[in-house]
Structures are given as C-alpha cells and as structure tokens.
Design an enzyme around this catalytic site. Structure first.
Site, PDB file in Angstrom:
ATOM      1  N   ASP A   1      -3.287   2.369  -5.973  1.00 32.54           N
ATOM      2  CA  ASP A   1      -2.169   2.493  -5.026  1.00 32.54           C
ATOM      3  C   ASP A   1      -2.015   1.303  -4.077  1.00 32.54           C
ATOM      4  O   ASP A   1      -1.318   1.403  -3.079  1.00 32.54           O
ATOM      5  CB  ASP A   1      -2.307   3.774  -4.208  1.00 32.54           C
ATOM      6  CG  ASP A   1      -3.468   3.709  -3.229  1.00 32.54           C
ATOM      7  OD1 ASP A   1      -4.380   2.901  -3.457  1.00 32.54           O
ATOM      8  OD2 ASP A   1      -3.442   4.459  -2.245  1.00 32.54           O
ATOM      9  N   GLU A   2      -2.645   0.176  -4.393  1.00 31.27           N
ATOM     10  CA  GLU A   2      -2.436  -0.984  -3.527  1.00 31.27           C
ATOM     11  C   GLU A   2      -2.612  -2.279  -4.302  1.00 31.27           C
ATOM     12  O   GLU A   2      -3.337  -2.333  -5.296  1.00 31.27           O
ATOM     13  CB  GLU A   2      -3.372  -0.957  -2.322  1.00 31.27           C
ATOM     14  CG  GLU A   2      -4.828  -0.946  -2.665  1.00 31.27           C
ATOM     15  CD  GLU A   2      -5.687  -0.964  -1.409  1.00 31.27           C
ATOM     16  OE1 GLU A   2      -5.645  -1.940  -0.666  1.00 31.27           O
ATOM     17  OE2 GLU A   2      -6.420   0.020  -1.210  1.00 31.27           O
TER      18      GLU A   2
ATOM     19  N   ASP B   1       0.860  -1.190   0.000  1.00 30.82           N
ATOM     20  CA  ASP B   1       0.000   0.000   0.000  1.00 30.82           C
ATOM     21  C   ASP B   1       0.894   1.237   0.000  1.00 30.82           C
ATOM     22  O   ASP B   1       1.702   1.422   0.917  1.00 30.82           O
ATOM     23  CB  ASP B   1      -0.889  -0.031   1.254  1.00 30.82           C
ATOM     24  CG  ASP B   1      -2.109   0.857   1.112  1.00 30.82           C
ATOM     25  OD1 ASP B   1      -2.102   1.747   0.235  1.00 30.82           O
ATOM     26  OD2 ASP B   1      -3.068   0.668   1.881  1.00 30.82           O
TER      27      ASP B   1
END
Length: 403
Positions: free
Chosen positions: A115-116, A22
């Site tokens: 974003d993860e 993350d």
DNA sequence: TCTGGGGTCCTAGGACCC
DNA sequence: TCTGGGGTCCTAGGACCC
C-alpha cells in the site's frame, strides 16, 4: 569541514524530488469501497482470537483503535465495529492496478509494501509539470479508478517524503521544500524518523533526546555508544537532513529474496510436542512450496519458538546442500525442536524459515548427486502442479490429512 | 491491553584458516 | 613456545518495517 562522511554525495538540496504515496487505511478502505453500507460505521480488519488490527477506518481510529493493536482490545474500545477478515488476494489486485498508475508517471517506482511506494519524478517534469501537479493527478486517478484515497509526501529524499506523507493524511498532499528541511525536521519527535521504533525512541528519551534537533546536536560518538555504529550513524545523518536512501526501481516480480518463512500462533498454547511437530510439517510444506514456486533453494533452516510468556528463541542449522524439499526442511526443523528438550513448555508460536537462498538452477547438479533428494524434489513439484489444477486440499503430507 | 505474519538488517561471539 | 591479526562462516538475538 563537515562532520558528515561523504555528505557531498547526498547533499539534500542537490537531490531531485521524491514522492511517497501511501494509501489511506488501505485494507479498510477497500472493504468500505466494496460495501458502501460500511461507510458510516467503524471498520476493523484483523485476525481471529489472538490476532492484531491490520487496518482500521477513520471512524474506528477516532475511537482509539490503531494498527497492530490486539484485536481483543480493539473490540473492547469499539464494540460496535464491523470486524472483517483480511482478503490479501484482493489487496494485491488493487495494489497492482495502482502500480500501473504510478508507472504512467515515471519508470522509477519502488513499491515498499502493498500500500505504499516511492516515485522518483525527476524525469517527469517536462511532460507532467511540478511534483505537486503529479501528486494531484495520481490522487484523482487512483480515486477515480480504485475509489480509494491516498496521501502523498513530496520531499528531496525518500525518508523525508515518507515523513511528509504521514503529515498529509488523510487524503492530502504535504511538501517539504529543499530550503526548509531542517526547520521541518528538527522539532519532530525522534520517533517520527524511519528506523526509530519503540525501543530506540524510549532509549533516546531516557538520554534526554526527544527531538530530531537534539539528536542533531549530539556528538556522533555518543550516538554510537548508545545505539551502535549502524543505527547511530544513520540517525545522525538523518537528523542533519542527509538521507542515503535512493528510490530503487524494482525489476519485475523476481526481486531476489534473502529468506522464505512461515509461522503460526496457536489459538491456545500447546504442550503436546506432536502437535508442534505436525505444525512444523504444515509450515515446512508452505515454505517449500513457495520456494519451488520462486525457483530457489536454501541451506539454512531456522525455527522460532515463542512461549506463553512471549519470550522467543531461534535455533538454526546450515546443511551442506541447498534444498527446497518439504521433508528435508521438516526433518531439520524437528531435529532443532527436539534439541531444545522442551518438557512441559507452553508453546504459543512456532515458525520455520529458510535462508541462504540461491536460484534452484544453480544447485541442480549437486541435487542430482543425491538421487533420493532429487526424487523428492521432483515428486513435490508434481504435487505442486496437481495442487494448482485441483486445489491444495487434494494433496499434502499424509500426517496432515484426516485430522 | 496481552501482543500476527511476512520480511530485512545489525551485532556479537566463536570456530576456523591463513 | 607463545602471540598476532584479518577474513569468513555460522549461530543467536534483537530492533525495525508494513
């Protein structure tokens, strides 16, 4: 005998290690990276007048700014913050680069959002060593190449890895070992579980269930009554360390989508129906363009209307043939809107969504039967091509021009 | 404090068919 | 004449995620 159905299939101690990676304050971190002058000041990335906080760096967070908070409040809490508009194209570029780093380690990568990601590293041990080593290698690689930091959770299942990565933040690693799952899980607030949002958390607290351990000691039928069958079973299993989720490697950019939609919050509430209908045209065009780009057509058109008091309603209509034509989507959307019979209602947001998607190649023949519609589809495809060459400003529905 | 925009999944009721 | 149950599709709303 275990009370958990099929628990043998998913016994946590049998599962292979999963990494959840993350990015830390992703949008804000990218902005700070590209403008080092921002490193020493609070940074908030978010929308305009009625927008919310999309990302805030840790300096802003230390002042109480959090994700999804209204921008008006963020500005009040932190008047000296530098406020930036998001640059989604840039984030997509960084995300793609990071994905390549993940792929160096394992082929089983599931990007959950920009974003993860989840990584199944069960096949990577021989070449790369322990999950911990893989995590550290990825962190330094991403830091060297992208100059942003990330945090990694390591656990025997995706949901646990997700919780672990939150513990790792910022810029760290946190591991949940297979033999300490319940010790880790049971003291946590129920709100920490994936799938428990504000409403469910409040409901569980009212029932006296504040920790995951308390949920684990609650009979399944009680959870079913309180939360419904699906959520009740899901939470019951999670609380016992059972996670049915697996890491699913997404096969390229053509993951099938269930729907395509767009909505818009007006800067000021709107009473004039002609303004709302014109916005529906703009949104229909946006949706149809994305559908054509994705090679899909859909049968169900849903509109969403949010009023000034934030109450929100939806209305939908399913037509006989799938479409990807702006004017057809708009026609249905306007009909649904007019059916509402809004008189002087103050409209805050409108949205359009098309679902029941099928590959366009599969509806080609039916579309050809309706010659007029086929003509529109081809015409709009030509407009798409012109927009790609000359920019979207040069073409568009006439009623959107010269305003 | 006054709440974006993109999605997913679940529930529940009613229509309709067998 | 009245009463069934199951399956599927559609609609509306709600919760959740990032």
């Amino acid at each position: 005998m275990s009370a958990l159905p099929h628990a043998d299939l998913v016994a946590p101690e049998c599962r292979t290690p999963v990494l959840h990676v993350d990015m830390d304050a992703f949008y804000a971190s990218v902005a700070v990276r590209d403008d080092p002058a921002l490193a020493q000041v609070p940074v908030v990335v978010g929308g305009g007048g009625r927008g919310v906080v999309l990302s805030a760096n840790y300096l802003a967070r230390s002042r109480g700014v959090t994700s999804a908070m209204p921008m008006t409040r963020a500005r009040r809490l932190c008047p000296d913050a530098v406020v930036l508009a998001p640059d989604f194209d840039l984030y997509a570029q960084v995300s793609a680069a990071v994905l390549e780093n993940f792929r160096e380690v394992t082929g089983v990568v599931e990007m959950v959002s920009v974003d993860e990601a989840f990584l199944d590293v069960s096949g990577s041990a021989r070449q790369w060593g322990s999950p911990r080593r893989i995590a550290e290698w990825l962190r330094s690689r991403i830091h060297d190449e992208q100059r942003i930091t990330c945090s990694v959770g390591i656990a025997p299942s995706p949901t646990l890895a997700k919780i672990a990565s939150r513990r790792a933040k910022p810029d760290g690693v946190f591991t949940v070992d297979p033999d300490e799952i319940l010790e880790f899980l049971h003291p946590l607030d129920v709100g920490e579980l994936w799938g428990v949002g504000e409403k469910t958390r409040t409901l569980l607290h009212r029932l006296g269930l504040r920790t995951v351990g308390q949920v684990a000691r609650t009979p399944l039928p009680t959870l079913h009554r309180a939360l419904g069958a699906a959520v009740g079973t899901h939470l019951y299993e999670l609380a016992h360390g059972v996670d049915r989720r697996v890491v699913v490697a997404k096969s390229g950019p053509h993951a099938p989508e269930a729907s395509v939609g767009a909505d818009h919050t007006f800067e000021h509430d709107v009473i004039d129906a002609s303004v709302t209908e014109r916005e529906l045209l703009r949104l229909s065009a946006k949706v149809a363009t994305r559908m054509r780009a994705g090679g899909v057509a859909g049968r169900t058109v849903t509109i969403r209307v949010r009023f000034s008091d934030f109450t929100t309603i939806t209305r939908s209509r399913t037509v006989s043939e799938p479409t990807d034509v702006t004017l057809e989507i708009h026609r249905t959307a306007v009909a649904l809107l007019r059916q509402l019979g809004l008189q002087r209602a103050r409209v805050r947001l409108v949205g359009v969504r098309v679902s029941g998607l099928v590959p366009r190649s599969r509806v080609q023949t039916q579309m050809e039967l309706g010659q007029r519609e086929q003509g529109w589809s081809d015409a709009e495809r030509a407009v798409d091509a012109a927009a790609r060459r000359f920019g979207s400003a040069v073409v568009g529905p006439a009623s959107l021009l010269a305003r």
